[in-house]
Design a protein around this motif. Structure first.
Motif, PDB file in Angstrom:
ATOM      1  N   ASP A  96      25.692  23.653 -12.399  1.00 61.76           N
ATOM      2  CA  ASP A  96      24.780  22.698 -13.031  1.00 61.76           C
ATOM      3  C   ASP A  96      24.753  21.669 -12.028  1.00 61.76           C
ATOM      4  O   ASP A  96      23.485  20.952 -12.368  1.00 61.76           O
ATOM      5  N   VAL A  97      25.472  21.119 -11.311  1.00 62.21           N
ATOM      6  CA  VAL A  97      25.185  20.244 -10.411  1.00 62.21           C
ATOM      7  C   VAL A  97      24.400  20.723  -9.230  1.00 62.21           C
ATOM      8  O   VAL A  97      23.453  19.762  -9.136  1.00 62.21           O
ATOM      9  N   LYS A  98      24.510  21.629  -8.824  1.00 66.23           N
ATOM     10  CA  LYS A  98      23.593  22.187  -7.621  1.00 66.23           C
ATOM     11  C   LYS A  98      22.026  22.175  -8.267  1.00 66.23           C
ATOM     12  O   LYS A  98      21.270  21.966  -7.571  1.00 66.23           O
ATOM     13  N   GLU A  99      21.951  22.729  -9.375  1.00 68.68           N
ATOM     14  CA  GLU A  99      20.695  22.873  -9.971  1.00 68.68           C
ATOM     15  C   GLU A  99      20.025  21.362 -10.142  1.00 68.68           C
ATOM     16  O   GLU A  99      18.920  21.288 -10.012  1.00 68.68           O
ATOM     17  N   GLN A 111       0.860  -1.259   0.005  1.00 69.25           N
ATOM     18  CA  GLN A 111       0.079   0.128  -0.099  1.00 69.25           C
ATOM     19  C   GLN A 111       0.764   1.400   0.122  1.00 69.25           C
ATOM     20  O   GLN A 111       0.392   2.253  -0.280  1.00 69.25           O
ATOM     21  N   MET A 112       2.162   1.279   0.554  1.00 72.98           N
ATOM     22  CA  MET A 112       2.926   2.456   0.372  1.00 72.98           C
ATOM     23  C   MET A 112       4.371   2.223   0.736  1.00 72.98           C
ATOM     24  O   MET A 112       4.799   0.945   0.765  1.00 72.98           O
ATOM     25  N   ILE A 113       5.208   3.270   0.562  1.00 73.97           N
ATOM     26  CA  ILE A 113       6.446   3.225   0.590  1.00 73.97           C
ATOM     27  C   ILE A 113       6.884   4.645   1.348  1.00 73.97           C
ATOM     28  O   ILE A 113       6.449   5.716   0.932  1.00 73.97           O
ATOM     29  N   PHE A 114       7.889   4.581   1.917  1.00 80.03           N
ATOM     30  CA  PHE A 114       8.522   5.930   2.670  1.00 80.03           C
ATOM     31  C   PHE A 114       9.955   6.189   1.536  1.00 80.03           C
ATOM     32  O   PHE A 114      10.916   6.163   2.068  1.00 80.03           O
ATOM     33  N   ASP A 115       9.745   6.548   0.329  1.00 84.35           N
ATOM     34  CA  ASP A 115      10.816   6.511  -0.637  1.00 84.35           C
ATOM     35  C   ASP A 115      11.431   8.014  -0.533  1.00 84.35           C
ATOM     36  O   ASP A 115      10.780   8.616  -0.110  1.00 84.35           O
ATOM     37  N   ASN A 116      12.907   7.784  -1.240  1.00 88.62           N
ATOM     38  CA  ASN A 116      13.476   8.976  -0.908  1.00 88.62           C
ATOM     39  C   ASN A 116      12.938  10.043  -2.148  1.00 88.62           C
ATOM     40  O   ASN A 116      12.304   9.623  -3.055  1.00 88.62           O
ATOM     41  N   MET A 117      13.063  11.159  -1.717  1.00 84.99           N
ATOM     42  CA  MET A 117      12.381  12.394  -2.522  1.00 84.99           C
ATOM     43  C   MET A 117      12.537  12.312  -4.060  1.00 84.99           C
ATOM     44  O   MET A 117      11.635  12.325  -4.816  1.00 84.99           O
ATOM     45  N   PRO A 118      13.933  12.053  -4.398  1.00 89.16           N
ATOM     46  CA  PRO A 118      14.123  12.220  -5.744  1.00 89.16           C
ATOM     47  C   PRO A 118      13.454  11.032  -6.636  1.00 89.16           C
ATOM     48  O   PRO A 118      13.341  11.463  -7.790  1.00 89.16           O
ATOM     49  N   LEU A 166      16.023  17.386  -7.800  1.00 91.43           N
ATOM     50  CA  LEU A 166      15.655  16.135  -7.381  1.00 91.43           C
ATOM     51  C   LEU A 166      15.460  16.334  -5.907  1.00 91.43           C
ATOM     52  O   LEU A 166      15.071  15.167  -5.444  1.00 91.43           O
ATOM     53  N   GLY A 167      15.497  17.083  -5.374  1.00 86.52           N
ATOM     54  CA  GLY A 167      15.246  17.292  -3.858  1.00 86.52           C
ATOM     55  C   GLY A 167      16.521  16.875  -2.886  1.00 86.52           C
ATOM     56  O   GLY A 167      16.231  16.658  -1.649  1.00 86.52           O
ATOM     57  N   LEU A 168      17.448  16.984  -3.532  1.00 87.99           N
ATOM     58  CA  LEU A 168      18.876  16.565  -2.843  1.00 87.99           C
ATOM     59  C   LEU A 168      19.587  17.870  -2.493  1.00 87.99           C
ATOM     60  O   LEU A 168      19.806  18.826  -3.379  1.00 87.99           O
TER      61      LEU A 168
END
Length: 326
Positions: A283-286, A203-210, A291-293
């Motif tokens: 570009d890496v920061k962006e 039914q669910m997962i606590f997945d990483n934001m990205p 991705l929410g990182l």
């Protein structure tokens, strides 16, 4: 972006020029790399650790050596991490460690193949991200309160990318604070769990934001809440679990770069410097922000302090949840 938790991590992992010793500036850069580099990712492709490893591999290409990213999943990340723990200490075998492999697993697993502190050379903190509690579209719950009520009426199943991951322990912490007993179903990586979630077998997962946010944006899953203390800038309209009825709930995934034990200090600091260069690139920061990182690179010493603090924190959560893996 979930600033309270991330900045708490950053306080331990922040990089400053003042933290570097005068000797590190006086010496010429270490001769690294002198042979091909291997970056071990302890989970399958597609997740945050894999993304970070491939960003480093791409940006390190000008260093003049071939760089391979090797996905070695299994046992909550222990299999891949153990490969690095037992590799030569020359700085050419690295691992993207996680809160699971380097903080949670030592308390969760009855037997560990490595010591999460003694068997690695810390290089730098990389980034942090909250987990996102997402449910199948057909689950009759749209917020934490409704989900808790549902879990008290019927057996619910939550998946994870493996036992001992922050995805797993987020669910166990939820069980403890909500007074429910949702059943944990471990998978060999979140890529295997998602099809079962979409199909309704869990039914669910606590997945990483990205990983989870794109599926929410595509309308394939419903977002219930984020696990960080503060809302995420990547999804500001999604509430936290704490503000939704479970005060004190906080579980953030973090990722760090570590090497095999015994890496010489000059090589350790050279890898640290090259890592900081990459994470400072616009570009890496962006890319990571989308991705929410949230990247927060720092000194090796700050990373070592963080790992010790997080190991103690999650030991308490594991004990209170009663979770254990033989």
């Amino acid at each position: 972006m979930h600033r309270t938790r991330v900045r708490a991590l950053a306080a331990l992992a922040a990089f400053t020029l003042a933290a570097a010793t005068p000797l590190s500036f006086a010496q010429a850069p270490a001769a690294w790399p002198t042979k091909p580099i291997r970056i071990i990712v302890t989970f399958p492709p597609g997740g945050a650790p894999d993304t970070l490893a491939r960003v480093l591999a791409e940006k390190w290409a000008p260093l003049g050596q071939s760089i391979t990213v090797e996905n070695k999943p299994g046992a909550g990340g222990n299999i891949g991490a153990d490969m690095v723990a037992k590799a030569a200490g020359d700085g050419h075998t690295l691992v993207v460690g996680t809160v699971g492999t380097h903080a949670i697993n030592p308390s969760l697993y009855a037997k560990m193949p490595y010591d999460n502190i003694k068997d690695f050379t810390p290089i730098s903190f990389l980034a942090a991200t909250p987990n996102l509690l997402v449910v199948n579209r057909n689950v009759p719950a749209n917020n934490v309160k409704e989900l808790v009520e549902l879990a008290k009426k019927q057996q619910l199943f939550f998946g994870s990318s493996g036992s001992g991951t922050s995805i797993h322990l987020s669910g166990e912490l939820f069980n403890t604070l909500a007074g429910v007993k949702m059943q944990h179903i471990p998978y060999k990586g979140r890529a295997e769990a998602i099809p079962d979630l979409l199909g309704g077998r869990i039914q669910m997962i606590f997945d990483n934001m990205p990983s989870a946010l794109p599926l929410v944006q595509e309308g394939k899953l419903k977002a219930i809440a984020v696990t960080s203390a503060q809302r995420s800038a990547a999804a500001p309209n999604i509430p936290t679990i704490a503000e939704s009825g479970l005060p004190g709930f906080e579980a953030t995934s973090w990722f760090a770069l570590l090497g095999s034990p015994g890496i010489p200090r000059d090589v350790q600091m050279r890898i640290n410097a090259e890592t900081l260069k990459v994470l400072a690139m616009p570009d890496v920061k962006e890319k990571l922000a989308k991705l929410g990182l949230d990247p927060n690179p720092g000194t090796p010493e700050a990373l070592a302090t963080l790992i010790q603090a997080e190991t103690a924190k999650w030991a308490k959560v594991v004990k209170e949840s009663g979770a254990k893996i033989e």
